[in-house]
Enzyme design. Structure first.
Site, mmCIF file in Angstrom:
data_model
loop_
_atom_site.group_PDB
_atom_site.id
_atom_site.type_symbol
_atom_site.label_atom_id
_atom_site.label_comp_id
_atom_site.label_asym_id
_atom_site.label_seq_id
_atom_site.Cartn_x
_atom_site.Cartn_y
_atom_site.Cartn_z
ATOM 1 N N HIS A 263 0.820 -1.222 0.000
ATOM 2 C CA HIS A 263 0.000 0.000 0.000
ATOM 3 C C HIS A 263 0.851 1.267 0.000
ATOM 4 O O HIS A 263 0.339 2.343 -0.298
ATOM 5 C CB HIS A 263 -0.992 -0.008 1.167
ATOM 6 N N ASP B 63 0.122 -7.685 1.628
ATOM 7 C CA ASP B 63 0.522 -6.276 1.645
ATOM 8 C C ASP B 63 2.044 -6.125 1.665
ATOM 9 O O ASP B 63 2.607 -5.444 2.514
ATOM 10 C CB ASP B 63 -0.098 -5.547 2.837
ATOM 11 N N GLY C 169 3.416 6.472 8.139
ATOM 12 C CA GLY C 169 4.744 6.614 7.556
ATOM 13 C C GLY C 169 5.674 5.492 7.971
ATOM 14 O O GLY C 169 6.710 5.271 7.347
ATOM 15 N N ASN C 170 5.315 4.746 9.041
ATOM 16 C CA ASN C 170 6.104 3.584 9.458
ATOM 17 C C ASN C 170 5.838 2.369 8.570
ATOM 18 O O ASN C 170 6.551 1.366 8.664
ATOM 19 C CB ASN C 170 5.788 3.197 10.905
ATOM 20 N N SER C 171 4.801 2.431 7.748
ATOM 21 C CA SER C 171 4.443 1.285 6.912
ATOM 22 C C SER C 171 5.632 0.788 6.105
ATOM 23 O O SER C 171 6.309 1.564 5.435
ATOM 24 C CB SER C 171 3.322 1.659 5.936
ATOM 25 N N GLY D 79 -6.789 -27.345 -2.667
ATOM 26 C CA GLY D 79 -7.999 -27.632 -3.442
ATOM 27 C C GLY D 79 -9.191 -28.003 -2.589
ATOM 28 O O GLY D 79 -9.913 -28.957 -2.911
ATOM 29 N N VAL D 80 -9.408 -27.261 -1.499
ATOM 30 C CA VAL D 80 -10.573 -27.502 -0.647
ATOM 31 C C VAL D 80 -11.221 -26.182 -0.279
ATOM 32 O O VAL D 80 -10.569 -25.143 -0.253
ATOM 33 C CB VAL D 80 -10.200 -28.253 0.658
ATOM 34 N N GLN D 81 -12.499 -26.256 0.005
ATOM 35 C CA GLN D 81 -13.213 -25.135 0.624
ATOM 36 C C GLN D 81 -13.484 -25.545 2.056
ATOM 37 O O GLN D 81 -14.005 -26.637 2.299
ATOM 38 C CB GLN D 81 -14.520 -24.849 -0.107
ATOM 39 N N ILE D 82 -13.100 -24.716 3.019
ATOM 40 C CA ILE D 82 -13.168 -25.122 4.422
ATOM 41 C C ILE D 82 -14.015 -24.153 5.237
ATOM 42 O O ILE D 82 -14.279 -23.034 4.814
ATOM 43 C CB ILE D 82 -11.755 -25.206 5.039
#
Length: 500
Positions: free
Chosen positions: A122, A152, A225-227, A283-286
């Site tokens: 960002h 990020d 500003g520390n990002s 390859g799973v939906q959990i």
């Protein structure tokens, strides 16, 4: 980000280069005592490796917005005047100023003496130009090597030419403990080379920033500003990347968040090597295991990740993992939650074969799965049908069967009902045609048009199957019926309490 946190959690993001913000009335963090002296020697060693990130971005001047136009009584001559003026602004007339350049500052640190710099995504998002300012104020043009919005993180490259750059090392962030000392170095409010100290105040924080949330919380002062700046341990190794703060005023109140090194390091390595991420894919939906599901799944406690759907042809299906299994360990790591499995899979190299421990109907099994690549799987996946608004509730028909203990009516999947609720031909089960107001199913967000495909982990092929399974659960004095439903093509487990 959750609504409760929206107005308080802010990225410790870049600030205008010319602005210095003085925070009055903010709560000051409690100052802890430094261990055995001070941090002077450590700070002196680390400062050359921390850089300022300067970006420029072109911003279009769009004139007055509708929200900014004065309000006058209807029929007032001023109303027509300002309306005409506003319309001219929208058409680009009336002397609109040309686009302007906006500068902002963030933080970063050198991870390779060849010139690789890490910062937050960002910080450099939408930037037209990025420059890296070294500790001695030398400015270098930077090239964006790769970026990952999910965690990020961004990697930049500068050409050091005849100078030698100072790089820092990562450490194992899984070994950090709450209470140990930390040192943050960055560029808050454009004040480069700022050093603050504190402790690790918590670990494993989920701040609803994304699916890989696992933040280190620190009380070292972190501000706008520390990002992108580093969070060090007392040996001078990077334990995290400062990313966000919790604040009602916009200034530090002693609660900052850093992406842990173990999550950031493989992302940085992939961005340097490939220019993009290559995450592991199972390859799973959990979904989470709730207390109400424990008995039905044959578990001792609500831990692990419940597999709601297995992607056809994916690594999980090839390994023998099935819908209804609960993943309790992955590659030797205990899995306490869905977030833990998501992070563990993402951090595992593509192509690696790992042991996956699952609980299936109360019995533990171990299977071997060879991970695929998440990004490749997402790129090749077909677009799923978007969820549609629930159809109007139908009236009871002669083919409907009442499941009074659940508070629903069900019917066979006829061609008419498939068309009405947009249910694909390959979906098997019974469709819910009515839901009792304030009934058990309604309280669990079961809706008209949902398809019951399993009950108590047994396949439901027709209405008789549903009636018989519900009777068996009542005879066994079960308090909850674990349904697997499908809605808009997506399966999900739902624990529905049975009526007394």
């Amino acid at each position: 980000m959750g609504s409760m946190m929206q107005d308080r959690l802010v990225r410790s993001c870049a600030v205008a280069a010319t602005a210095i913000v003085l925070m009055f009335g903010a709560v000051s963090p409690v100052q802890a005592r430094a261990p055995e002296g001070d941090f002077a020697d450590l700070a002196e060693r680390l400062l050359p490796a921390v850089v300022n990130i300067s970006t420029t971005q072109t911003v279009q001047n769009r004139g007055i917005t509708p929200e900014g136009m004065p309000q006058f009584p209807p029929g007032s001559p001023f109303e027509d005047f300002f309306k005409e003026f506003f319309e001219r602004q929208q058409r680009g007339e009336g002397g609109n100023r040309p686009p302007r350049q906006v500068s902002s500052l963030g933080s970063g640190f050198i991870v390779d003496a060849r010139g690789y710099v890490v910062t937050n995504n960002h910080v450099i998002a939408d930037a037209d130009q990025v420059r890296v300012i070294l500790h001695d104020n030398t400015e270098l043009e930077a090239k964006i090597i790769g970026r990952d919005p999910e965690v990020d993180i961004a990697v930049l490259k500068v050409e050091p030419k005849d100078r030698k750059l100072t790089a820092v090392n990562w450490t194992d962030s899984d070994k950090i403990r709450v209470g140990q000392w930390t040192l943050a170095i960055g560029n808050p409010f454009g004040l480069g080379g700022t050093v603050t100290a504190g402790i690790v105040s918590a670990r494993g924080r989920d701040i609803n920033a994304g699916r890989y949330d696992d933040f280190i919380q620190t009380d070292a002062s972190i501000n706008k500003g520390n990002s992108g700046g580093p969070l060090f341990d007392k040996e001078g190794n990077v334990i995290g990347i400062n990313t966000a703060i919790f604040s009602q005023s916009g200034g530090s109140i002693g609660i900052g968040f850093a992406v842990p090194a173990n999550l950031a390091r493989p992302v940085v390595q992939q961005l340097i090597e490939f220019g993009r991420t290559k995450r592991g894919w199972l390859g799973v939906q959990i979904q989470s295991v709730t207390d109400e599901m424990v008995e039905a799944l044959g578990l001792q406690q609500a831990r692990g990740a419940l597999v709601a759907k297995v992607v056809p042809g994916g690594p999980a299906q090839k390994a023998g993992i099935d819908s209804g299994d609960v993943v309790v360990s992955f590659d030797g790591k205990a899995i306490a939650s869905t977030n833990a499995l998501t992070r563990s899979v993402a951090e595992t190299p593509v192509g690696k074969t790992v042991n996956v421990e699952i609980m299936r109907k109360g019995k533990k099994q171990t299977v071997k799965a060879t991970l695929g690549e998440l990004e490749a799987a997402m790129a090749s996946a077909k677009t799923e049908n978007s969820q549609k608004a629930d159809a109007a509730r139908p009236r009871a028909g002669r083919n409907e069967t009442e499941l009074a203990d659940l508070g629903v009516r069900i019917a066979p999947l006829t061609k008419e009902l498939r068309q009405k609720h947009d249910i694909k031909d390959d979906v098997k089960g019974v469709v819910i045609t009515d839901v009792e107001n304030d009934g058990p199913a309604a309280k669990r967000d079961v809706r008209v048009g949902d398809v019951i495909i399993e009950m108590a982990q047994s396949e439901i092929r027709n209405t008789d199957d549903a009636v018989e399974m519900l009777k068996a659960l009542k005879d066994a004095k079960r308090k909850v019926a674990l349904l697997q439903i499908q809605r808009a093509g997506e399966p999900r487990f739902v624990p529905v309490p049975l009526k007394s």
